[in-house]
Design an enzyme around this catalytic site. Structure first.
Site: not given
Ligand code: ADP
Length: 530
Positions: A224, A299, A333, A430
């Site tokens: 995903k 990570e 990161c 960050e």
């Molecule tokens: P960033 O700040 O880099 O966007 P996130 O942790 O929000 O960091 O996003 C990293 C990945 O996690 C993306 O692919 C995002 O769509 C996914 N993501 C965010 N929320 C969820 C969730 N509740 N369940 C699964 N994946 C998620």
């Protein structure tokens, strides 16, 4: 990494972004008021005709729309232009992707390592053959300068090459037995179906780091990608199919992140979750993996110190810190988040560093000479602005930048701030943007204490000409990666990963393979019988 609440709302589910194209167009035009640049437009037309601009998800070897036909718009952060509408998928599509991965596992895991290796090697060759187009896609949807984007393709592809080789080296063990009529063996076997959730800052490399070792070991994967940057992932998946990755061994679904995440986490058929992203989401995923006791690799965010000692070579420290801080406009990161500078070299370093930062070129990633692209979205800029405001209100002084760039959109001026202290937000969280805070320290002990005074523990950098000091300091640093007199340290041949709340597990190198393998102990009894 964190991009702030506003963005998270936007990527939380399809509803907000769904293709009611009218609403999205309004949204984009009111936010950005710019047309896609001619460069970007001609690039996306070329990509479309090359077959690499894919907009459907990949399930069981077939490209498909979301079942309810919803789509999400992918924007070019440099212009606000819409690059493509991609399928906005959720629970049902993810369950089907898991089922196809589960089915494919039986045959893919039974291939010989050499057979899997050949497929991965072909995928690597195709990624390299399409380096330019993939780089263009990265610049289009993520914004980083084209040269850096093409560099990411080479870096991302290197994980596929490395694990094509490593596939053939998954050795077990024979253990001297505890009883004379026994023989004891250890086998390493692939875990099974892997769910891989990845962020937007490295649209290709964060995927290949996970998919490379997973496929090499015999696992199958449901990826995903971030909804902000799915196009690179889809293009890479198209090349994987061309390379001979069989249907179901690699699936890509994107859209409603919580729904896709829940489907992956609750399925007993998914045996491992590997995630790169924010610490907050990582913690949620880790908790949600507990009911089905999945193996988890995370990570997460960092708060990297770049420590410049009095005895450092000034040029090396400036060059190294510049690279560690401003790569990808500060959106990695492992970017230096705090520049800790010793008393005796502080003023000299502040001056030389500001001079170097001033030479950075902000602009559209397709423009020749650009070294700093836009930030990913407005929420990211707002976060940077609030951190800078907080620091200034508490006494920090801006040496350079400190505001949005005159180019508009989400461009932010490369910024250097001095007299930053530990109570300011940018020392604790960050920044994920092009802002370098300079923090003064007196002794080596102070530097170590300041550096370790955080819940994060991903990357750290030290600059010193003393071998003895470098050993003392890197041994004392509570970090998973340390660069000594070097600001760019990531490579596929070395283990990447954090300690403390920066994560679990390692990616890259021989250690990265273990994340996708289970150990099976076999005891052969009654071995003295003739
Ligand atoms: P960033 O700040 O880099 O966007 P996130 O942790 O929000 O960091 O996003 C990293 C990945 O996690 C993306 O692919 C995002 O769509 C996914 N993501 C965010 N929320 C969820 C969730 N509740 N369940 C699964 N994946 C998620």
């Amino acid at each position: 990494m964190v991009i702030g609440a506003a963005a998270r709302v936007a990527i939380g589910g399809c509803r907000k972004l769904v293709s009611s194209s009218h609403t999205s167009l309004l949204l984009v035009s009111s936010q950005c008021r710019r047309q896609m640049s001619t460069d970007a437009q001609s690039v996306s037309e070329k990509l479309r005709s090359s077959g690499l601009l894919r907009t459907q998800g990949l399930i069981g070897g077939r490209w498909i729309d979301s079942y309810d036909k919803k789509t999400i718009k992918v924007n070019n952060p440099a212009t606000g232009g819409i690059v493509a509408d991609v399928a906005c998928m959720g629970t049902k599509e993810t369950n089907d992707a898991i089922a196809s991965s589960y089915e494919a596992f039986t045959s893919w895991s039974r291939l010989t390592a050499g057979e899997r290796s050949k497929v991965l090697r072909r995928w690597y060759d195709l990624l390299i053959a399409h380096k330019e187009e993939l780089g263009q896609l990265i610049t289009l949807e993520q914004g980083k300068p084209l040269k850096e984007a093409v560099g990411e393709v080479a870096y991302g592809a290197s994980f596929i090459e490395y694990y094509a080789e490593e596939a053939k080296r998954v050795y077990g063990d024979i253990i001297p037995p505890n009883l004379s009529d026994r023989r004891l063996l250890v086998l390493k076997q692939p875990i099974g179906v892997v769910g891989a959730i990845t962020p937007w800052n490295f649209p290709l490399a964060m995927i290949t780091r996970k998919v490379g070792p997973a496929l090499a070991s015999g696992c199958t994967v449901v990826v995903k990608p971030s909804e902000l940057t799915p196009l690179t992932a889809l293009a890479a998946a198209e090349l994987a199919l061309q390379a001979g990755v069989p249907p179901g061994a690699l699936n890509v679904v994107m859209g409603n992140a919580p729904e896709i995440g829940d489907a992956l986490l609750t399925s007993p058929q998914v045996r491992k979750i590997t995630f790169t992203g924010s610490t907050a989401v990582g913690k949620k995923l880790m908790a949600a993996a507990a009911p089905t006791v999945k193996k988890v690799s995370l990570e997460l965010g960092g708060n990297a110190p770049s420590i410049v000692f009095d005895d450092a070579d000034l040029d090396v420290a400036v060059k190294g810190t510049l690279a560690a801080k401003f790569r990808n406009s500060g959106q990695t990161c492992v970017c230096a988040n705090r520049v800790l500078v010793q008393d005796g070299i502080y003023d000299k370093f502040a001056e030389a560093f500001s001079e170097a930062v001033q030479k950075l070129e902000v602009g559209d990633g397709f423009k020749e000479g650009t070294t700093q692209g836009p930030l990913i979205n407005d929420a990211a800029v707002q976060k940077v602005e609030s951190f800078v405001q907080d620091a200034v209100s508490k006494g920090a002084k801006i040496l350079l930048g400190g505001k949005r760039h005159s180019l508009g959109m989400t461009f932010y001026e490369p910024t250097v701030i001095r007299d930053v202290s530990s109570d300011m937000i940018m020392s604790k969280e960050e920044i994920f943007g092009p802002v370098a805070p300079l923090i003064r320290f007196k002794t080596e002990e102070d530097a170590i204490r300041l550096a370790n005074d955080t819940i994060a523990g991903l990357a750290a950098y030290i600059f010193t000409n003393s071998v003895q000091r470098s050993w003392r300091v890197f041994e004392a640093l509570e970090y998973g990666l340390v660069g000594v007199n070097e600001g760019l340290i990531s490579t596929e041949v070395a283990p990447f990963g954090g300690v403390k709340q920066s994560g679990l597990g390692r990616e890259g190198s021989k250690y990265g393979m273990d994340e996708y393998l289970e150990i099976k102990y076999v005891c052969l009894g009654d071995m003295n019988r003739h």
